[in-house]
Write an enzyme that holds these catalytic residues in place. Structure first.
Site, short mmCIF file in Angstrom:
data_model
loop_
_atom_site.label_atom_id
_atom_site.label_comp_id
_atom_site.label_asym_id
_atom_site.label_seq_id
_atom_site.Cartn_x
_atom_site.Cartn_y
_atom_site.Cartn_z
N TYR A 87 10.22 2.61 1.45
CA TYR A 87 10.48 1.20 1.18
C TYR A 87 11.97 0.97 0.96
CZ TYR A 87 5.44 0.55 0.28
OH TYR A 87 4.07 0.50 0.37
N SER A 127 -2.42 -5.56 1.09
CA SER A 127 -2.49 -6.84 1.82
C SER A 127 -3.71 -7.65 1.40
CB SER A 127 -2.51 -6.60 3.34
OG SER A 127 -2.27 -7.81 4.04
N LEU A 157 -3.99 -10.64 0.49
CA LEU A 157 -3.97 -12.01 1.01
C LEU A 157 -3.83 -12.03 2.52
CD1 LEU A 157 -1.75 -13.92 -1.59
CD2 LEU A 157 -4.15 -13.21 -1.73
N GLY A 216 -1.52 -10.83 4.49
CA GLY A 216 -0.19 -11.25 4.89
C GLY A 216 0.14 -12.69 4.58
N GLY A 217 -0.62 -13.30 3.66
CA GLY A 217 -0.36 -14.68 3.26
C GLY A 217 -1.36 -15.68 3.81
N LEU A 251 -4.49 -15.94 3.45
CA LEU A 251 -5.49 -16.35 2.47
C LEU A 251 -4.85 -17.07 1.28
CD1 LEU A 251 -7.69 -13.13 2.58
CD2 LEU A 251 -8.32 -15.38 3.46
#
Length: 320
Positions: free
Chosen positions: A53, A210, A212, A214-215, A217
């Site tokens: 990361y 993940s 959500l 990737g957003g 949801l």
């Protein structure tokens, strides 16, 4: 905050896991420190990172940020610290994977960046099909004996990889894997076929990443535009009607979609807790509120209608 055991171990962790992948690439060091401070104040004791990361050209930067926070805050013993090994960290042929050689080098490098003498949960970020399990467990057992790590986890493993890994560990008299990080959310439920049953059998806590999707949801933005991930590898062809039903479900209950998506995972059997990856303090505060959302059996049934899973564990999901 809710707490649970880390798989079949005696260690206790928060049921929300603070993911740090945004620290560095998308969140400044100062804001990352503030998020870590707030998360710990709110009872989030499980912090997850990885050696890769930090961004394409800054691998390791996220561990460095976490390490500087640990030194500044003096809170090392108040958190359960998890990181990962596997990804490419240099140009050399042995700068990636799960060879004993790379594991030894990678853990020492992570310890330096994290400015600590031990990692609580050391996770294999991916399966390495070229490394024998005997070699992997010999390396991991040595790290445990040296006090550099406490537990071993996995990420992105199939169910049969979990079985392979833990059976090989059992032959050595080792504890084996205690957790598995998997892609899991209302839109991606494939792990219910075999990963969840395997994890339950071997006593692994499942940590969804993940949550959500990737957003997607997370509901619409303030301008009314629906959020969508840049990476659509896991997207069905068209989600419009499905997400309309999802947002209506949440609106009828006066709940934020992102919070309901997290709450659904917290209600799933075998799930230890989802990884939240806030870029801002507001996102962190919203995610923490999900712990207090109780979904009824009718709510869960309604969500199954909107987002049908694979039909249960294999082989019942596709056979008699």
């Amino acid at each position: 905050m809710q707490y649970s055991q880390l798989g079949r171990t005696g260690a206790t962790v928060s049921r929300l896991v603070l993911g740090t992948m945004n620290f560095g690439p998308h969140t400044s060091e100062g804001d990352s420190f503030a998020i870590l401070d707030r998360a710990l104040e709110q009872g989030v004791t499980f912090v997850d990172t990885a050696n890769v990361y930090g961004g394409k050209d800054h691998k390791g930067r996220t561990e460095e940020i976490v390490g500087r926070w640990l030194q500044r805050s003096g809170k090392r013993e108040e958190i359960v610290l998890a990181t990962k090994v596997f990804g490419e960290m240099g140009p050399g042929a042995n700068d990636r994977g799960l060879s004993a050689l790379n594991i030894r080098r990678a853990v020492d490098a992570s310890l330096r960046r994290l400015q600590t003498d031990h990692i609580d949960l050391y996770q294999m970020h991916h399966v390495d099909r070229s490394a024998p399990w005997e070699e992997i467990w010999q390396a991991m057992d040595l790290l445990v004996a040296q006090g550099k790590i406490s537990y071993v986890g996995s990420s992105n493993f199939a169910g049969w990889h979990l079985a392979q890994a833990n059976e090989a560990a059992a032959r050595r008299g080792s504890l084996g894997l205690v957790s598995e990080q998997s892609l899991y959310n209302l839109l991606s439920r494939e792990i219910e076929l075999e990963v969840l049953p395997a994890a339950e059998h071997y006593g692994l806590g499942v940590i969804p990443w993940s949550p959500l999707s990737g957003g997607k949801l997370g509901g619409r933005r303030e301008d009314g535009v629906r959020r969508r991930a840049a990476d659509r590898r896991h997207d069905p062809a068209d989600l419009t009607a499905q997400l309309d039903r999802w947002e209506a479900f949440c609106h009828e209950r006066d709940l934020a979609p992102g919070q309901v998506a997290l709450a659904w995972l917290l209600h799933r059997p075998g799930v230890l807790g989802p990884i939240i990856g806030p870029r801002t303090m507001e996102q962190l505060d919203s995610a923490i509120e999900a712990v207090d959302i109780a979904l009824s059996e009718d709510d869960l049934a309604a969500l199954d209608e909107i987002f049908p899973g694979p039909g249960g564990p294999a082989p019942e999901a596709y056979a008699w």
